[in-house]
Design an enzyme around this catalytic site. Structure first.
Site, PDB file in Angstrom:
ATOM      1  N   CYS A 123     -73.809 -68.743  29.178  1.00  0.00           N
ATOM      2  CA  CYS A 123     -73.931 -69.251  30.541  1.00  0.00           C
ATOM      3  C   CYS A 123     -75.796 -69.218  30.662  1.00  0.00           C
ATOM      4  O   CYS A 123     -76.152 -70.298  31.061  1.00  0.00           O
ATOM      5  CB  CYS A 123     -73.799 -68.234  31.576  1.00  0.00           C
ATOM      6  SG  CYS A 123     -71.859 -67.596  31.605  1.00  0.00           S
ATOM      7  N   ASP A 143    -104.950 -43.582  15.847  1.00  0.00           N
ATOM      8  CA  ASP A 143    -106.171 -43.457  15.977  1.00  0.00           C
ATOM      9  C   ASP A 143    -106.234 -41.858  16.224  1.00  0.00           C
ATOM     10  O   ASP A 143    -105.194 -41.188  16.570  1.00  0.00           O
ATOM     11  CB  ASP A 143    -106.622 -43.995  17.548  1.00  0.00           C
ATOM     12  CG  ASP A 143    -107.784 -43.515  18.135  1.00  0.00           C
ATOM     13  OD1 ASP A 143    -109.001 -43.569  17.248  1.00  0.00           O
ATOM     14  OD2 ASP A 143    -107.696 -43.282  19.274  1.00  0.00           O
TER      15      ASP A 143
END
Length: 696
Positions: A18, A409
């Site tokens: 659809c 990090d």
């Protein structure tokens, strides 16, 4: 002409096919940035041409869908509900099926069967026929075409037999009625199942639907959270949901932020603390000033990201979409071929030839293929969100498959981001109070974890205040500032060749004022995370702008072997690029200096308390700062992708087996319609299983 963003609420879409029909229609109209979410009943696009909005809406509605102002307020009419259509058809279909086992003469009369079948056929024509016709007209034939052709063929064949009084062998009214009724039953299952897969977003939307106690001229006025404006003063009591984002003006409370972080332990809040809409006051009360309302609140942005994520297609879905788009014409062709071969070559007669052809039409199920990916993605994203992991795109789930490297990090990611000052070494004769005052004035303007910790520690110490008129942050270097007297300052990474003890230096007019030694603590769960990643055959990497001695110390403590230290933002990009060439790479960071690397990696992951730029650059946000969320994210992604592949396998395998079986005459159309509905339920059920499946 500037581009205009249009958002429409479209009801009636029940699967990805659809959505595909609506998408192709909007593409033909020259619209851009099209986003069609069948489960969320939303259609978004931008238009820069002369296409009128009423014309676009009319075209969408001609496909068989309905554009409404607010889906929550839209109550479909009694006869529009698929559940009611199914019940109506079932009432007439039951006696039609009964004639197959009952000797009751009246049920065998062709005219009685016609009268029982006619209401069902009319409902089928309205429900499937309109959508089928407009999908063919729009060049995107959908599943309804197959249902309509199959049921109409059975009805017309039977009607001709009745008019010409050709006998019982021409009576297949029960086939026509059963096809329509069983497909409607499948639609009911689909609707309920899809509602379950989208429950995460709906739960979040419900959180927003609360009242607020606004204080006006000393009196309390109860209003909807939607009507709160920035600057309004609100009172929030014990047990209330916080209506919008804001800052506490007075009072204190324990607040349950599990909605946002997945962490069940309440957080203590007091004056000046930020408060987030949707969180719950477990104990205490406070007055707050609204700072962010409507679509600007954290919760609204999470909901918007979730909706976009659910609509984003993983590459694995492209195969499904391609097949679905050519599937309907191919099935119609196979059905015609079945009829021709059965009738003219095997000489089995008109009746058997027609039944075989109809069985091929109704056994085919592109809906199962269309539902395979989005339902799994929705459940996976929902499960991640409830665990405090916000994934910005369904395609991110596939991007982390076969991850080879996770690059971390250091500061604020592997470490707590809470720092203590080991020593401040004064260079020259500047008083310590003056140095402290300069550091606090500069670092108050930064969102970096080191800056926040420095300010928190120094604020209680004696200091000479400095008034700054200009402050700027340079990625990976530090902070530059200018005071009202014209003095220039720089506070950033220390460059002197010391033993690594001092990692920050303060300059005034290019003259060194002081060096600062700071230490941060490693997160308690970091060591276990690294060990788990290694078990998963993923290589952990440390990539930081900090000094080599500090990076090596942290890496050695938690078990990381590959370390890249003292890297500026552009150098971090180069490192990420090298790892990407060797395998799939995830980057986890939290600062402005990490933003380029987060964007460059296959998938960027940001911590919730990171800078806004880092959050915008990342594709995944860990709302809970517990590093175990990283493993949970990888596990959910892997299991979601596995579920997608299982769903696609079942959808394809079903059709590959079912179509030849039907073509050879081993399945009658009624059994075909039932198994077609069942295949949708299997695919959606497998997706829903992901909600509670063990993924550890």
């Amino acid at each position: 002409m500037t581009e205009q963003l249009i958002e429409l609420n479209v009801t009636g879409m029940h699967c990805n096919n659809c959505a595909l029909s609506v998408h192709k229609l909007l593409e033909k109209k020259g619209l851009h940035n099209i986003l069609v979410d069948f489960a969320g009943e939303e259609v978004k696009f931008t238009k820069d041409n002369e296409a009128s909005l009423p014309d676009i809406i009319k075209s969408i509605e001609q496909l068989g869908y309905k554009v409404v102002e607010d889906p929550a307020l839209h109550a479909p009419k009694f006869y529009e509900k698929v559940e009611n259509k199914f019940l109506f058809c079932a009432i007439f279909t039951a006696p039609l099926l009964l004639h197959m086992i009952s000797p009751w003469h009246v049920l065998h009369m062709p005219i009685v069967q016609l009268l029982l079948c006619l209401p069902v056929f009319i409902v089928g024509c309205v429900h499937f026929g309109k959508s089928a016709w407009h999908s063919v007209k729009g060049g995107t034939p959908n599943m309804d075409v197959l249902i309509f052709i199959g049921s109409t063929s059975a009805f017309v064949y039977s009607l001709v037999g009745t008019i010409q009084n050709l006998g019982e062998q021409y009576q297949f009214y029960e086939t026509c009625a059963t096809i329509i009724t069983l497909v409607l039953l499948g639609n009911v299952f689909e609707k309920r199942s899809v509602n379950q897969t989208t429950s995460a977003v709906k739960d979040l939307v419900k959180i927003q639907q609360v009242n607020a106690n606004r204080i006006i001229d000393g009196t309390i006025e109860v209003i909807s959270a939607r009507d709160v404006r920035p600057g309004d003063v609100l009172i929030v009591n014990h047990g209330d949901k916080v209506p919008v984002d804001g800052d506490i003006l007075e009072g204190n409370a324990s607040v349950d932020e599990s909605m946002l972080t997945g962490e069940s332990i309440p957080v203590e809040k007091e004056k000046y603390d930020k408060i987030i809409g949707g969180t719950i006051v477990v104990q205490g009360n406070f007055r707050m000033i609204a700072t962010k309302t409507g679509s600007n609140t954290v919760l609204s942005q999470i909901i918007e990201l979730m909706k976009k994520a659910q609509a984003a297609k993983p590459p694995v879905q492209k195969l499904g979409d391609k097949v679905a788009s050519i599937f309907v014409p191919a099935v119609v062709l196979i059905s015609l071929l079945t009829f021709v071969l059965t009738y003219f070559i095997t000489d089995k007669g008109l009746q058997q030839s027609l039944m075989n052809a109809i069985a091929v039409l109704v056994i085919s199920c592109p809906c199962a293929m269309g539902l395979a990916t989005p339902t799994a993605v929705m459940v996976g994203l929902g499960r991640a969100a409830k665990g405090g992991i916000l994934i910005k795109g369904g395609d991110t789930i596939e991007a982390v498959a076969d991850t080879k490297y996770v690059v971390f990090d250091k500061t604020g990611t592997l470490t707590t981001g809470k720092f203590s000052i080991g020593e401040i070494k004064i260079e020259g004769e500047t008083p310590i109070e003056q140095v402290c005052g300069i550091i606090v004035a500069i670092e108050e303007r930064s969102n970096h974890p080191i800056a926040r910790s420095l300010v928190a520690e120094l604020k209680g110490k004696p200091q000479n205040k400095v008034i700054l008129k200009l402050v700027s942050e340079e990625k990976g270097l530090g902070m530059r500032a200018e005071d009202v007297e014209g003095n220039h300052y720089f506070l950033g990474s220390a460059k002197s060749n010391n033993d690594g003890l001092f990692n920050l230096a303060l300059y005034k007019n290019q003259v060194l004022l002081a060096q600062i030694a700071i230490d941060d603590t490693i997160k308690p769960e970091a060591t276990a995370l690294i060990a788990q990643l290694k078990k998963m055959n993923i290589v952990p990497v440390l990539l930081s702008g900090d000094r080599q001695s500090r990076c090596t110390k942290v890496a050695h403590t938690i078990g990381i072997d590959e370390v890249h230290s003292e890297k500026l933002p552009d150098e971090k990009l180069s490192v990420i690029d090298i790892y990407k060439q060797k395998g799939k790479t995830i980057m986890i960071g939290d600062g402005i200096n990490d933003a380029p690397a987060l964007t460059k990696a296959d998938v960027g992951v940001s911590m919730n308390d990171a800078s806004q730029i880092a959050i915008q650059s990342a594709r995944v946000i860990l709302l809970n700062t517990d590093l175990q969320s990283v493993v949970k994210f990888l596990q959910i992604s892997r299991h979601t992708l596995l579920t997608i592949k299982q769903n696609l396998f079942w959808a394809f395998a079903y059709n590959v087996v079912a179509i030849p079986v039907a073509a050879l005459g081993f399945l009658n159309p009624m059994v075909g319609a039932f198994t077609m509905a069942f295949s949708d339920v299997v695919v959606i059920g497998n997706s829903i299983r992901l909600k509670s499946k063990r993924i550890g």
